[in-house]
Design a protein around this motif. Sequence first.
Motif, PDB file in Angstrom:
ATOM      1  N   MET A   1       0.762  -1.301  -0.049  1.00  0.00           N
ATOM      2  CA  MET A   1       0.095  -0.109   0.048  1.00  0.00           C
ATOM      3  C   MET A   1       0.926   1.136   0.017  1.00  0.00           C
ATOM      4  O   MET A   1       1.933   1.432   0.788  1.00  0.00           O
ATOM      5  N   LYS A   2       0.569   2.131  -0.785  1.00  0.00           N
ATOM      6  CA  LYS A   2       1.431   3.300  -0.937  1.00  0.00           C
ATOM      7  C   LYS A   2       0.684   4.394   0.067  1.00  0.00           C
ATOM      8  O   LYS A   2      -0.549   4.635  -0.075  1.00  0.00           O
ATOM      9  N   LEU A   3       1.463   5.070   1.031  1.00  0.00           N
ATOM     10  CA  LEU A   3       1.041   6.023   1.894  1.00  0.00           C
ATOM     11  C   LEU A   3       1.692   7.212   1.885  1.00  0.00           C
ATOM     12  O   LEU A   3       2.811   7.372   1.045  1.00  0.00           O
ATOM     13  N   SER A   4       1.055   8.345   1.904  1.00  0.00           N
ATOM     14  CA  SER A   4       1.244   9.687   1.537  1.00  0.00           C
ATOM     15  C   SER A   4       1.140  10.673   2.786  1.00  0.00           C
ATOM     16  O   SER A   4       0.504  10.217   3.751  1.00  0.00           O
ATOM     17  N   VAL A   5       1.615  11.804   3.138  1.00  0.00           N
ATOM     18  CA  VAL A   5       1.688  12.720   3.976  1.00  0.00           C
ATOM     19  C   VAL A   5       1.306  14.013   3.314  1.00  0.00           C
ATOM     20  O   VAL A   5       1.635  14.556   2.290  1.00  0.00           O
ATOM     21  N   LEU A   6       0.327  14.590   4.216  1.00  0.00           N
ATOM     22  CA  LEU A   6      -0.070  16.047   3.888  1.00  0.00           C
ATOM     23  C   LEU A   6       0.195  16.704   4.784  1.00  0.00           C
ATOM     24  O   LEU A   6       0.018  16.749   6.130  1.00  0.00           O
ATOM     25  N   ASP A   7       1.145  17.905   4.454  1.00  0.00           N
ATOM     26  CA  ASP A   7       1.453  18.821   5.636  1.00  0.00           C
ATOM     27  C   ASP A   7       1.113  20.153   5.143  1.00  0.00           C
ATOM     28  O   ASP A   7       1.360  20.830   4.137  1.00  0.00           O
ATOM     29  N   GLN A   8       0.184  20.947   6.063  1.00  0.00           N
ATOM     30  CA  GLN A   8      -0.288  22.256   5.793  1.00  0.00           C
ATOM     31  C   GLN A   8       0.749  23.256   6.308  1.00  0.00           C
ATOM     32  O   GLN A   8       0.370  24.358   6.121  1.00  0.00           O
ATOM     33  N   ILE A   9       1.614  22.857   6.959  1.00  0.00           N
ATOM     34  CA  ILE A   9       2.620  23.529   7.712  1.00  0.00           C
ATOM     35  C   ILE A   9       2.067  24.740   8.745  1.00  0.00           C
ATOM     36  O   ILE A   9       2.342  25.842   8.471  1.00  0.00           O
ATOM     37  N   PRO A  10       1.397  24.273   9.699  1.00  0.00           N
ATOM     38  CA  PRO A  10       0.760  25.140  10.696  1.00  0.00           C
ATOM     39  C   PRO A  10       1.869  25.692  11.450  1.00  0.00           C
ATOM     40  O   PRO A  10       2.725  24.905  12.272  1.00  0.00           O
ATOM     41  N   VAL A  11       1.739  26.991  11.869  1.00  0.00           N
ATOM     42  CA  VAL A  11       2.623  27.563  12.873  1.00  0.00           C
ATOM     43  C   VAL A  11       1.921  27.551  14.277  1.00  0.00           C
ATOM     44  O   VAL A  11       0.896  28.167  14.426  1.00  0.00           O
ATOM     45  N   THR A  12       2.469  26.788  15.007  1.00  0.00           N
ATOM     46  CA  THR A  12       1.587  26.365  16.227  1.00  0.00           C
ATOM     47  C   THR A  12       2.088  27.180  17.198  1.00  0.00           C
ATOM     48  O   THR A  12       3.236  27.775  16.973  1.00  0.00           O
ATOM     49  N   LYS A  13       1.398  27.436  18.227  1.00  0.00           N
ATOM     50  CA  LYS A  13       1.689  28.513  19.256  1.00  0.00           C
ATOM     51  C   LYS A  13       3.170  28.109  19.871  1.00  0.00           C
ATOM     52  O   LYS A  13       3.339  26.994  20.128  1.00  0.00           O
ATOM     53  N   GLY A  14       3.665  29.370  19.916  1.00  0.00           N
ATOM     54  CA  GLY A  14       5.165  29.502  20.422  1.00  0.00           C
ATOM     55  C   GLY A  14       6.242  29.272  19.643  1.00  0.00           C
ATOM     56  O   GLY A  14       7.223  29.084  19.765  1.00  0.00           O
ATOM     57  N   ASN A  15       5.948  28.745  18.447  1.00  0.00           N
ATOM     58  CA  ASN A  15       6.839  28.680  17.131  1.00  0.00           C
ATOM     59  C   ASN A  15       6.801  29.772  16.287  1.00  0.00           C
ATOM     60  O   ASN A  15       5.743  30.492  16.034  1.00  0.00           O
ATOM     61  N   THR A  16       7.950  30.027  15.569  1.00  0.00           N
ATOM     62  CA  THR A  16       8.006  30.806  14.500  1.00  0.00           C
ATOM     63  C   THR A  16       7.791  30.028  13.083  1.00  0.00           C
ATOM     64  O   THR A  16       8.033  28.964  12.839  1.00  0.00           O
ATOM     65  N   ALA A  17       7.611  30.952  12.019  1.00  0.00           N
ATOM     66  CA  ALA A  17       7.426  30.291  10.839  1.00  0.00           C
ATOM     67  C   ALA A  17       8.831  29.497  10.323  1.00  0.00           C
ATOM     68  O   ALA A  17       8.793  28.657   9.749  1.00  0.00           O
ATOM     69  N   VAL A  18      10.019  30.110  10.733  1.00  0.00           N
ATOM     70  CA  VAL A  18      11.236  29.427  10.167  1.00  0.00           C
ATOM     71  C   VAL A  18      11.048  28.159  11.118  1.00  0.00           C
ATOM     72  O   VAL A  18      11.681  27.188  10.602  1.00  0.00           O
ATOM     73  N   ALA A  19      10.855  28.034  12.634  1.00  0.00           N
ATOM     74  CA  ALA A  19      10.838  26.752  12.949  1.00  0.00           C
ATOM     75  C   ALA A  19       9.863  25.701  12.485  1.00  0.00           C
ATOM     76  O   ALA A  19      10.092  24.523  12.302  1.00  0.00           O
ATOM     77  N   THR A  20       8.791  26.239  12.159  1.00  0.00           N
ATOM     78  CA  THR A  20       7.820  25.609  11.253  1.00  0.00           C
ATOM     79  C   THR A  20       8.147  24.688  10.332  1.00  0.00           C
ATOM     80  O   THR A  20       8.127  23.730   9.813  1.00  0.00           O
ATOM     81  N   LEU A  21       8.817  25.709   9.215  1.00  0.00           N
ATOM     82  CA  LEU A  21       9.437  25.010   8.035  1.00  0.00           C
ATOM     83  C   LEU A  21      10.537  23.989   8.331  1.00  0.00           C
ATOM     84  O   LEU A  21      10.790  23.132   7.692  1.00  0.00           O
ATOM     85  N   ASP A  22      11.329  24.362   9.401  1.00  0.00           N
ATOM     86  CA  ASP A  22      12.288  23.085   9.868  1.00  0.00           C
ATOM     87  C   ASP A  22      11.795  21.889  10.089  1.00  0.00           C
ATOM     88  O   ASP A  22      12.041  20.556   9.827  1.00  0.00           O
ATOM     89  N   LYS A  23      10.647  21.941  10.916  1.00  0.00           N
ATOM     90  CA  LYS A  23       9.706  20.859  11.060  1.00  0.00           C
ATOM     91  C   LYS A  23       9.211  20.263   9.904  1.00  0.00           C
ATOM     92  O   LYS A  23       9.096  18.875   9.832  1.00  0.00           O
ATOM     93  N   SER A  49      -0.628  31.903  10.709  1.00  0.00           N
ATOM     94  CA  SER A  49      -0.694  30.597  11.326  1.00  0.00           C
ATOM     95  C   SER A  49      -0.264  29.539  10.515  1.00  0.00           C
ATOM     96  O   SER A  49      -0.533  28.433  10.726  1.00  0.00           O
ATOM     97  N   VAL A  50       0.004  29.934   9.280  1.00  0.00           N
ATOM     98  CA  VAL A  50       0.349  28.802   8.098  1.00  0.00           C
ATOM     99  C   VAL A  50       1.184  29.442   7.410  1.00  0.00           C
ATOM    100  O   VAL A  50       1.435  30.629   6.962  1.00  0.00           O
ATOM    101  N   ALA A  51       2.621  28.625   7.171  1.00  0.00           N
ATOM    102  CA  ALA A  51       3.707  28.972   6.587  1.00  0.00           C
ATOM    103  C   ALA A  51       3.858  28.309   5.153  1.00  0.00           C
ATOM    104  O   ALA A  51       4.991  27.916   4.844  1.00  0.00           O
ATOM    105  N   SER A  52       2.776  28.212   4.428  1.00  0.00           N
ATOM    106  CA  SER A  52       2.775  27.690   3.136  1.00  0.00           C
ATOM    107  C   SER A  52       2.391  28.385   2.093  1.00  0.00           C
ATOM    108  O   SER A  52       1.521  28.104   1.258  1.00  0.00           O
TER     109      SER A  52
END
Length: 93
Positions: A1-23, A49-52
Amino acid sequence: MKLSVLDQIPVTKGNTAVATLDKAKELALLADELGYHRMWFAEHHGSASVASAAPEIIVAHLAALTKNIRLGTGGTMIMHYSPLKMAETFKTL
């Protein structure tokens, strides 16, 4: 089975956009290592709240770091761009 990931790149509380992109990078590297087939990045505008806002840039960066996983933009807002611009951007990728 082929599995995929969807990342909306949310900037969560206490994080920066840079830290979010690193995640996002860490998630892509892990998904690649675990054998996931594809990873999608959504496109969102006008929100701190979203870095995408430019998933095609994220894809280009992560494609240089991953080995096997396919990367794509799962929610490109085509109505904001000319068809030629979109075709050339993704042809370049």
